[in-house]
Design an enzyme around this catalytic site. Structure first.
Site, PDB file in Angstrom:
ATOM      1  N   ASP A  41      -9.843 -28.149 -95.920  1.00 33.00           N
ATOM      2  CA  ASP A  41      -9.146 -26.859 -95.875  1.00 33.00           C
ATOM      3  C   ASP A  41     -10.181 -25.754 -96.010  1.00 33.00           C
ATOM      4  OD1 ASP A  41      -7.180 -25.014 -95.646  1.00 33.00           O
ATOM      5  OD2 ASP A  41      -6.422 -25.215 -97.689  1.00 33.00           O
ATOM      6  N   ASP A  47       0.849  -1.190   0.000  1.00 28.30           N
ATOM      7  CA  ASP A  47       0.000   0.000   0.000  1.00 28.30           C
ATOM      8  C   ASP A  47       0.887   1.242   0.000  1.00 28.30           C
ATOM      9  OD1 ASP A  47      -1.909   1.898   0.228  1.00 28.30           O
ATOM     10  OD2 ASP A  47      -2.799   1.146   2.094  1.00 28.30           O
TER      11      ASP A  47
END
Length: 1464
Positions: free
Chosen positions: A1054, A538
């Site tokens: 062709d 604290d």
């Protein structure tokens, strides 16, 4: 020197030395100032002798007067000096320079009859009549303007200025002075006088061109003008290239709408000169900083030299002097300068810093340090019993406070000395919570783990440490092998310093001390006289109180007060306390306290302090592209409502530190605007960063896709949180911020616009996503390592956390993540925090066991536009990931072609039906499930109508996700090819989401697939699969055979077309004498070929042989399409389905069908048998030995392709499987691909030349970086290689290979495994190499030998591809061709820019010019028009073409000589 010595003599020279330079200064004038002024006059084209008389000085002042307001410091000093000399000649007594200036002002003002002050700030471009001064344009008595050319003295002064200063900072004000009032004609005359410095002149020309173009863009040409009216000037007119002097004067002085073309052109030139000054003086004023031991005077000299090069307003220069000069000083001088108060003069600064850094100051500093070291340390809490000594924050002295301080006020913060904030908000005063010992330079930025003692410093012993924040870093340390705790480095990365080092050894790197977060109480276990007690740390309590322990009878009764009232305690002194692995002796109280607390008396003894670490994310350095500059776009007009909204947004962002005001020196700007948000109540600010994005360096998107919920593992608990203001939490690099400047305008231009720059990542800037993704990955990396059992999915600002932990443990880990993000400055808004299902995430709804799509809403419209259809298709595509059967083919056809977004769309019946069907599908809600790794992943494919495919990926009966495929890449296709594409798409998707390939359920029979795959295999990636019996929906529709059908009629077809008339013919002839011709209109060659093929199918029997000469027709037919968008191809498909067997072959252009001769005489069976029988046997022997391909046999032995194909097909080892379909790859001459493959337990490294197919391969002992590098070095020593493409295997990405590639100069690129666009060429070559080895395997014993033999066969016995060459021939041909092209280009470049003038015969006139094609020893080849002439060298004159500006004779060519004035 004579003139300089005669300026002031005798008494005047004595008087000069009594005049002070400044009113309050001590320095006085000396003769050196006169000498300096005489030297400076030459720059302005003024004679030194003018200083000898009052009238001469007056003339000088008249010239310098208009230049003073915008002139340099040198110019102002010259003006002041001349004023003093004028006063001495006029016998006026003055004390200092200011008095001299005022006196000169009064006298000259009286003479001119005006009240004009000397240093006037503005004056007209052309003076009134009678006051011509130095202006090229002067007004006559009749009001007309005449042009007076610039004097040679002025031009000489300009040239001398450029030569002396070499484009230094003085060139710009010198140009301003000399070009005052000039027309563009005069300015061009000045520029033309500069002979050298052509690079600088070119820069100025480019600036002129750019500014002229901008002028033309901003001033468009008006309509036709009335007769006699003067046109408005264009950009080229202002530059003087397309206008006369008279027009320039008229534009400048016309009564209506004058255009100051001279001033405009001067401004353009000044911009160019400023750019040249920056180029010749690259040092930026911001980079001028004082060295640690550099004298302050030397630093000031460098500062002002660089300041002169900065072409800015005087106010800005004044600001730079007041701030930058002090800010960039070294710490010693900065400390002294801040004690001088606000805005000290330069003289005061030079005087104060005169001895800084010298021996005297060092001695004082050492004495103070020694004094502090000898002072005994204070006893803890002893200071509380004494009177506190007051120390002043301003001057640092004791005995008074800052309010009572009489010293000058210090500028900036009294804590750190920096400007921009006050001491109360100083970041250095902030603190972290409970740090053991003193702090280093950088606070740890992340929560710490358990202490070294083994106790969890962050939680009570009863709570599990597995969920603590310390676990994040404990796991991170184990992963990295570190022993210490994780701290944040300055570069934003995480490091782990050794725990064994002491605090003093770590120095400035920061401390790994115990740290406590504030989301719960900081409770630790302490041992008080060996008795364990849980105590609360604290910092708000003065004393320490515990309950429940006995410490003896040696106590003192004491009453203490707290929040709960007064309690009786026993105070015991000198108690041993052990906490956090430290031992101290302190005073402690015992009593009836609700919680045990350690107050500040014990915390101080432990060396703890309260700290608040400021989390900093280091910004990533960003630059512009080379040669680019920032955006300089004007702000467009905005409505008042938007301006007020933007002002409110910017003020809020500025308060939050996301924006800051741009300095006045910032030249960049980007337009800004505002739009309404979705709720229509709030505004959103947008910046048009398109121009900035264009010039900013490129970035790489780190996250390439969006995560999918089907890829999430099934977990019990899921939580979703959002990172608020994601971009605005990441700082933008300080050097780049200037380019983000934007302006907030005002209504009616009532005030100057306020300009801001971004301090954080801006929205809309192209670098923001990549930088944000990179930063978030670094931030979340330790969390991922610490919690391997937790799934963390992060996409931009959305984060998903899933786990199988208990509810409490899951919430704890979520809280840890929130704390981690909040600690680094990221916000996690509670309104977007989701804990309970359903969770809204990325457009999905998530439950612990399933997922859905968020509610879909299809748009409802009366009139549909292209944009509406696009949005509709987007919604349906999004829904298709879980709703099976979604179709969009006909909807997409509505917007096919080039259409604008707002164009109205006409619906078709098919599209309407498709939309209704989709609505029905969406009305039935669908769910998806999560992935379970232990179960098998399966994919089921279904074919819908119109070649649209649906698939689902599932585990057993639970569907993970579904999808659709409708992309048709070919006009003519079949279901098998589309199925292969669907499989490929699913495989890639599965790799991305799950990292594995599913088991496929295909709607096709194995025989059908293998028949198509064998004849039409592809060099693309198809995943492996197991066939699963399903109803066959895909089948081939007609029977193509691989061999000619005996007894069937043979048709030769062709088709041809005239490109101009679009008329064509389709025809066929048969080996039985039949023929047919059909005339076609509005056709093409390809369509005519298809028509001839369709005629053949119609007129032939159930079995037919067809010979075509069109690769286009051949490619369509062998692909076995089942449907097509072409009418004629659909007809061919229908006819072929009816045939029992069809053989189709291709031969190159048999001319008999074209009408030259009958086709049956050219391709009849008898001719083929007779001509080539004797060559078939050698060809068979060649193939048995080398297994050459069909093209090689055809080329070497001259046999027909049909025969060569038959030889290859009858070989047991060479069964043909069709021709490969190649994708587009990089086929430059220097590109190679490399890969490793395995055969018979050996490793074979293979390199393929992409363009030619040439292969190099050998067996290597191990698949390592060293062996790969040696092979690459061997390859590069044989063949040219510039680019190497490989996969990302460890041997290819090794340092050895990278070093070899760097040394040779090879660019490396890496592909993704299984990606068809990555290394498909070498993957296919591995396949070919293994096949070739299998064919000749019995011819050698060892695998090393057989690999080299196979390589020989593939390089020299395999013909085909471009040019029908072998790979070896093709590679050598490519290299030879490349060398020839380079040689020709090099030769041609020698003559490209030359022209030739020549004489022919006896004609003495020069002709030409002609283009030089070749220069030989005796003659040159010249192209004149369409003719090419050979001219003797002695009759030719070779001239370089400089665009019509300059010419060079042939003496500039090698070997040229002059004879009798002619060039030989």
């Amino acid at each position: 020197m004579g003139a300089r010595n005669s300026v002031l003599r005798g008494k005047k020279a004595d008087e000069l030395e009594k005049i002070r330079l400044r009113p309050s200064g001590k320095k006085k004038y000396r003769l050196k100032h006169i000498v300096w002024a005489a030297n400076e006059l030459d720059k302005f084209g003024l004679a030194e002798s003018l200083l000898e008389s009052k009238e001469g000085c007056q003339k000088i002042l008249t010239v310098l007067d208009p230049l003073v307001p915008t002139g340099s410091e040198n110019l102002k000093s010259l003006f002041n000096t001349v004023c003093v000399i004028w006063c001495l000649h006029a016998e006026e007594k003055v004390k200092d320079t200011e008095e001299a200036k005022k006196l000169v002002q009064r006298h000259l003002g009286a003479e001119t009859g005006t009240a004009e002050k000397m240093p006037s700030t503005s004056r007209p471009t052309a003076p009134p009549s009678g006051r011509g001064r130095n202006f090229p344009v002067q007004q006559t008595g009749g009001g007309n303007y005449i042009h007076v050319p610039l004097s040679p003295r002025t031009l000489n002064a300009w040239v001398k200025l450029v030569e002396d200063k070499k484009f230094g900072a003085e060139v710009v004000p010198g140009f301003q002075a000399l070009s005052e009032g000039c027309t563009p004609y005069d300015i061009n005359q000045m520029l033309n006088c500069v002979g050298d410095h052509q690079a600088a002149m070119q820069i100025i020309r480019e600036i002129i061109n750019d500014e002229a173009a901008d002028w033309d863009a901003q001033h468009p040409i008006p309509g036709p003008l009335p007769a006699g009216q003067l046109r408005d000037p264009r950009g080229s007119d202002i530059a003087g290239t397309t206008s006369t002097v008279e027009e320039q004067i008229q534009w400048m002085y016309r009564p209506q709408n004058p255009v100051p073309v001279g001033n405009i052109y001067r401004r353009w030139i000044q911009i160019g000169l400023q750019k040249c000054v920056r180029m010749y003086n690259p040092t930026n004023i911001l980079d001028v900083k004082q060295g640690p031991k550099e004298p302050f005077q030397s630093y000031v000299d460098r500062f002002y030299k660089s300041l002169r090069a900065e072409q800015t307003d005087p106010a800005v220069k004044n600001w730079m002097t007041q701030t930058l000069l002090i800010q960039n000083a070294n710490p010693d001088c900065k400390l002294v300068l801040k004690g001088l108060g606000m805005n000290p003069t330069l003289e005061e600064m030079l005087t104060a810093c005169q001895g800084v850094g010298g021996p005297g100051q060092k001695a004082r500093l050492m004495a103070e340090a020694l004094k502090e070291a000898l002072t005994p340390p204070p006893i803890p809490f002893a200071a509380a019993q004494q009177r506190k000594v007051i120390r002043c924050w301003n001057c640092g002295k004791e005995g008074h406070s800052a309010r009572q301080c009489r010293a000058p006020r210090r500028q900036g913060c009294w804590k750190c000395g920096k400007t921009g904030h006050v001491m109360a908000k100083c970041p250095e005063r902030q603190a972290g919570f409970l740090r053991d010992g003193s702090m280093g330079k950088e606070a740890p930025q992340l929560p710490r783990g358990p202490s070294s003692s083994g106790a969890d410093t962050n939680s009570t012993p009863s709570r599990s440490s597995s969920g603590s924040i310390g676990k994040i870093y404990a796991a991170g340390e184990r992963a990295e092998g570190a022993e210490g705790e994780t701290i944040q480095r300055g570069d934003g990365r995480l490091t782990a310093p050794r725990a064994g080092k002491s605090t003093s050894q770590r120095g400035d790197r920061g401390l790994a001390a115990p740290q406590f977060s504030l989301w719960k109480r900081p409770v630790v276990t302490a041992y008080i006289e060996v008795q364990p007690v849980e105590v609360l740390l604290d910092t708000g309590a003065d004393d320490s109180i515990v309950a429940g322990i006995q410490l003896g009878d040696n106590y003192v009764p004491k009453i203490v007060g707290g929040i709960g009232g007064f309690i009786n305690t026993k105070e015991i002194k000198n108690i041993e306390i052990k906490v956090l692995n430290k031992r101290v002796r302190a005073t402690i109280m015992t009593g009836d306290t609700p919680i045990n607390i350690f107050g500040r008396n014990i915390l101080t003894a432990l060396g703890m302090s309260l700290n608040l670490p400021i989390a900093k994310i280091e910004p990533i350095k960003v630059t512009l592209k080379p040669g680019k500059d920032g955006p300089r776009l004007r702000q467009w007009p905005l409505t008042k409502e938007k301006i007020e909204a933007l002002r409110e947004i910017c003020e809020k962002m500025e308060k939050e530190g996301q924006l800051e005001e741009a300095p006045p020196t910032n030249p960049y700007n980007t337009p800004t605007f505002a739009i309404k948000k979705k709720d229509k109540n709030k505004w959103r600010m947008l910046i048009d960063f398109r121009e900035l994005n264009r010039v900013t360096q490129d970035f790489t998107e780190i996250q390439l896709g969006i995560p999918h919920p089907a890829g999430l593992a099934k977990k019990k608990r899921i939580t979703v949180l959002d990172v608020g203001d994601a971009y605005f939490s990441i700082p933008l690099h300080e050097d780049f911020r200037q380019y983000t400047a934007f302006t907030l305008p005002s209504v009616n231009n009532a005030e100057p616009g306020k300009r801001y720059i971004y301090k954080v990542l801006p929205q809309g800037w192209k670098g923001s996503p990549a930088i944000f993704q990179h930063t978030m990955r670094q931030v979340l990396e330790p969390f991922r390592k610490a919690n391997p059992d937790v799934i963390l999915i992060q996409y931009m600002d959305d984060i998903l956390i899933a786990s199988d932990r208990t509810g409490l443990e899951h919430d704890k880990v979520v809280l840890q993540l929130k704390e981690l993000l909040n600690g680094l400055g990221f916000s996690t808004p509670d309104e977007k925090f989701q804990k309970d299902p359903p969770l809204q995430w990325m457009g999905y709804e998530l439950w612990p066991t399933k997922w859905k799509l968020q509610k879909l809403q299809l748009p409802q419209k009366e009139i549909w536009t292209v944009n509406d259809i696009q949005k509709l298709v987007g919604v349906l595509n999004w829904a298709a990931q879980i709703y099976p059967g979604i179709k969009t083919k006909h909807l997409c056809r509505l917007i096919k072609g080039k259409m604008t977004l707002t164009e109205e769309v006409q619906w078709t019946e098919l599209a309407e039906a498709e939309l209704e069907e989709n609505k029905i599908i969406l009305s039935q809600e669908q769910e998806g499930y999560y992935y379970q790794e232990e179960k098998e992943l399966e994919a089921t494919i279904q074919k819908n109508q119109d070649n649209q495919w649906t698939y689902k990926i599932h585990q057993e009966e639970k569907i993970l996700k579904v999808g659709k495929y409708a992309k048709i890449k070919n006009t003519h296709t079949n279901g098998v090819r589309l199925l292969a594409q669907v499989v490929q798409k699913i495989g890639k998707e599965a790799l991305v989401i799950w990292g594995r390939i599913p088991k496929f359920h295909l709607p096709v029979e194995r025989e059908t697939w293998e028949q198509w795959w064998d004849n039409y295999w592809q060099v693309t990636w198809i995943p492996e699969w197991d066939f699963v019996s399903t109803p066959p929906l895909v089948r081939l529709t007609f029977n193509l055979v691989g061999d000619p059908i005996p007894g069937a009629e043979t048709f030769y077809t062709d088709g041809s077309c005239n490109r101009q008339s679009k008329e064509g013919k389709a025809r066929y002839v048969t080996d039985r004498g039949r023929d047919k011709v059909r005339v076609l209109e509005r056709t093409t060659n390809q369509q005519a070929e298809l028509e001839a093929f369709a005629m053949t199918l119609t007129d032939s029997g159930p079995k037919v042989n067809i010979i075509v000469d069109s690769q286009y027709v051949m490619g369509i037919v062998v692909g076995q399409p089942t449907e097509s968008e072409s009418r004629i191809v659909n007809q061919i498909i229908e006819d072929m389905i009816k045939k029992e067997a069809v053989y189709v072959a291709w031969v190159p252009a048999h001319k008999g069908i074209g009408g030259n001769q009958e086709v049956d005489h050219l391709v009849s069976q008898g001719i083929r048998q007779v001509l080539f029988l004797e060559r078939i046997e050698p060809a068979q022997e060649e193939h048995e030995k080398y297994h050459s391909n069909m093209k090689e046999l055809t080329h070497k032995f001259g046999i027909p392709q049909l025969v060569a194909r038959q030889i290859v097909n009858t070989c047991a080892q060479c069964q043909q499987k069709g021709e490969a379909i190649h994708g587009q790859v990089n086929a430059e001459i220097g590109v190679w691909q490399m890969d490793c493959t395995h055969l018979e337990g050996k490793i074979i490294i293979v390199a393929v030349h992409v363009a030619s197919g040439f292969i190099e391969a050998e067996v290597i002992p191990q698949e390592s970086g060293r062996q790969t590098a040696l092979f690459l070095l061997k390859l590069a020593s044989r063949w040219p290689i510039t680019h190497l493409h490989t996969d990302n295997g460890s041997n290819f990405t090794s340092q050895e290979v990278k070093m070899v590639a760097w040394w040779i100069g090879i660019e490396q690129s890496f592909g993704v495994p299984y990606n068809p666009q990555s290394q498909g060429v070498v993957e296919a070559m591995n396949h070919h190499l293994k096949n070739q080895i299998s064919r000749i395997r019995e011819q050698a014993n060892t695998i090393e030998t057989i690999v080299l033999m196979a390589v020989h066969c593939m390089n020299f016995k395999r013909r085909g591809g471009i040019g029908d060459m072998t790979p070896a021939e093709r590679l050598i041909n490519m290299i030879t061709t490349e060398q020839e092209i380079q040689f020709l280009q090099r030769k041609n470049s020698n003559f490209k820019n030359f022209q030739v003038y020549y004489r022919e015969g006896r004609d003495q006139l020069w002709k030409g010019p002609g283009e030089l094609l070749w220069k030989g020893d005796g003659a040159v080849i010249v192209k004149v028009g369409a003719d090419i002439k050979v001219i003797p060298r002695r009759k030719a004159k070779i001239i370089r073409d400089y665009g019509g500006r300059q010419e060079l004779d042939s003496s500039h060519l090698e070997g040229a000589r002059e004879e009798d004035g002619e060039v030989a």
